[in-house]
Write an enzyme that holds these catalytic residues in place. Structure first.
Site, PDB file in Angstrom:
ATOM      1  N   ASP A  50       0.832  -1.197   0.000  1.00 20.53           N
ATOM      2  CA  ASP A  50       0.000   0.000   0.000  1.00 20.53           C
ATOM      3  C   ASP A  50       0.873   1.255   0.000  1.00 20.53           C
ATOM      4  O   ASP A  50       1.816   1.364   0.778  1.00 20.53           O
ATOM      5  CB  ASP A  50      -0.907  -0.009   1.235  1.00 20.53           C
ATOM      6  CG  ASP A  50      -2.070   0.962   1.132  1.00 20.53           C
ATOM      7  OD1 ASP A  50      -1.962   1.955   0.407  1.00 20.53           O
ATOM      8  OD2 ASP A  50      -3.082   0.708   1.803  1.00 20.53           O
ATOM      9  N   HIS A  93      -0.535   4.526   0.152  1.00 19.49           N
ATOM     10  CA  HIS A  93      -1.371   5.668   0.550  1.00 19.49           C
ATOM     11  C   HIS A  93      -0.741   6.383   1.748  1.00 19.49           C
ATOM     12  O   HIS A  93      -0.651   5.814   2.823  1.00 19.49           O
ATOM     13  CB  HIS A  93      -2.784   5.201   0.910  1.00 19.49           C
ATOM     14  CG  HIS A  93      -3.560   4.739  -0.271  1.00 19.49           C
ATOM     15  ND1 HIS A  93      -3.528   3.436  -0.711  1.00 19.49           N
ATOM     16  CD2 HIS A  93      -4.385   5.408  -1.110  1.00 19.49           C
ATOM     17  CE1 HIS A  93      -4.314   3.330  -1.781  1.00 19.49           C
ATOM     18  NE2 HIS A  93      -4.839   4.510  -2.039  1.00 19.49           N
TER      19      HIS A  93
END
Length: 151
Positions: free
Chosen positions: A18, A20
């Site tokens: 990930d 983000h």
């Protein structure tokens, strides 16, 4: 006489593949403002990196963020990695943890079975996580904080 409370260290990062970054940036700012020492590992953090940082900084909490919906796969074996490193910290996970995430209570149970102490959805206010951590670490507000809270 002024009594200084020992600062509490939390390790924060985004697990797995990930990338983000906005969520952990907000969490870092909120936990720092609340008086915690925050070690921000950034994005695409491996399980081993969380464990190493927790040991190196004697962290009392490990906060895992995931927004791309594949946290269950990323967290398989995570608590075993922490145990092998002798990490004694409360563990939280939050974000968009499951693609579709139609029933968050089911998602919460899934991550509790994986060993997390608390599980938060992507709509959780950082203040709620801070309040939970203070409760879990048995941190009581200082006189000045109580004055701020009650005014």
């Amino acid at each position: 006489m002024v009594l200084h409370t020992m600062s509490r260290t939390v390790v924060l990062g985004v697990i797995g593949s990930d990338a983000h970054v906005v969520g952990i940036t907000i969490l870092e700012q909120a936990f720092s403002a609340a008086g915690f020492d925050v070690v921000n590992l950034g994005v695409q953090t491996s399980q081993a990196e969380f464990a190493e940082a927790a040991v190196a900084h004697d962290a009392e909490a490990v906060l895992v963020s995931s927004l791309y919906g594949h946290a269950e796969q990323d967290c398989q074996g995570f608590h075993e990695v922490l145990d092998e490193a002798d990490v004694d910290a409360v563990t939280y996970i939050g974000g968009n943890l499951d693609v579709g995430q139609s029933d968050f209570e089911q998602t919460r149970r899934t991550f509790q079975k994986l060993g997390f102490d608390r599980v938060f959805d992507s709509e959780t206010d950082p203040e709620d996580a801070i309040a939970a951590l203070r409760q879990d670490l048995e941190i009581t507000p200082t006189e000045s904080e109580r004055a701020t809270i009650s005014s």
